[in-house]
Design a protein around this motif. Structure first.
Motif, PDB file in Angstrom:
ATOM      1  N   GLN A 113      14.285  25.589 -32.009  1.00 41.60           N
ATOM      2  CA  GLN A 113      14.078  25.911 -33.426  1.00 41.60           C
ATOM      3  C   GLN A 113      13.178  24.839 -34.035  1.00 41.60           C
ATOM      4  N   HIS A 114      12.061  25.283 -34.611  1.00 40.96           N
ATOM      5  CA  HIS A 114      11.176  24.360 -35.337  1.00 40.96           C
ATOM      6  C   HIS A 114      11.778  24.120 -36.712  1.00 40.96           C
ATOM      7  N   VAL A 115      11.874  22.838 -37.107  1.00 43.19           N
ATOM      8  CA  VAL A 115      12.453  22.497 -38.408  1.00 43.19           C
ATOM      9  C   VAL A 115      11.439  21.652 -39.175  1.00 43.19           C
ATOM     10  N   LYS A 116      11.131  22.064 -40.397  1.00 42.65           N
ATOM     11  CA  LYS A 116      10.222  21.303 -41.255  1.00 42.65           C
ATOM     12  C   LYS A 116      10.960  20.955 -42.535  1.00 42.65           C
ATOM     13  N   PRO A 117      11.567  19.774 -42.548  1.00 38.73           N
ATOM     14  CA  PRO A 117      12.303  19.388 -43.766  1.00 38.73           C
ATOM     15  C   PRO A 117      11.329  19.104 -44.909  1.00 38.73           C
ATOM     16  N   GLY A 118      11.836  19.105 -46.117  1.00 39.52           N
ATOM     17  CA  GLY A 118      10.995  18.846 -47.288  1.00 39.52           C
ATOM     18  C   GLY A 118      10.438  17.437 -47.286  1.00 39.52           C
ATOM     19  N   LYS A 119      11.171  16.519 -46.697  1.00 38.76           N
ATOM     20  CA  LYS A 119      10.758  15.118 -46.678  1.00 38.76           C
ATOM     21  C   LYS A 119      10.739  14.661 -45.219  1.00 38.76           C
ATOM     22  N   GLY A 120       9.716  13.991 -44.802  1.00 38.12           N
ATOM     23  CA  GLY A 120       9.628  13.495 -43.425  1.00 38.12           C
ATOM     24  C   GLY A 120       8.864  14.455 -42.528  1.00 38.12           C
TER      25      GLY A 120
END
Length: 186
Positions: A26-33
């Protein structure tokens, strides 16, 4: 080399010298970092499943895999013996590595053998197989398809499954090899 954005379920990668099969990712793109990839990996050597997280864009060595048709001959307690259907060469795979797949395979049955970097690593069985019931309690009067309930049964390969009450010894049943559950009478 293979990047994290080229991951596919079922492909194999080399992580720090160990070969893993990608079960899910699962690709995860958090709002920060920075973005990262959460994966569930299955170690091909012993079948252990681990969770691992990688930075997005990280690169790994892609492992060369190939599938060959072979005939399963027998097990001797330590190894599963197989024969190539084209060259008639015999090879072995450690039994512990293929124990889960072997409970759905009869001797002299054709199977697909997965080779990783030229070494036999795993047996690939179909998602469902048809096998005969070799042992179960006898059905009772009134046991019908809509009656509900189940009972334990042993199949001709030695695998244990739960079957409906109306299934008797000698009946052929269809079983899902991924979950080990009864599907239907064959």
């Amino acid at each position: 080399m293979i990047s994290t954005n080229q991951f596919k379920n079922g492909s194999h990668i080399d992580v720090d010298g160990t070969v893993f099969k990608i079960v899910e990712f699962q690709h995860v793109k958090p709002g920060k970092g920075g973005a990262f990839v959460r994966t569930k990996l299955k170690r091909t050597a012993d079948g252990a499943v681990i969770d691992k997280t990688f930075r997005a864009g990280e690169k790994f060595r892609q492992v060369r895999t190939e599938s060959r048709k072979m005939q399963f001959l027998y097990t001797d307690g330590t190894d599963a013996h197989l024969m190539d259907m084209e060259t008639y060469e015999q090879s072995t795979v450690p039994e512990g590595q293929v124990r889960d797949a072997l409970k759905w395979v009869l001797p002299s049955q054709e199977v697909d053998v997965l080779y990783i970097d030229g070494n036999a690593a795993d047996l690939q069985v179909p998602s469902a197989v048809e096998l005969s019931v070799s042992e179960t309690e006898p059905g009772l009067r009134g046991d019908t398809a809509s009656g509900g309930g189940d009972k334990p049964a042993t199949l001709e390969t030695g695998a244990a499954v739960r079957v409906p009450l109306f299934v008797n010894v000698g009946d052929r049943v269809r079983v899902d090899t991924r979950s080990g559950e009864y599907v239907a009478r064959a």
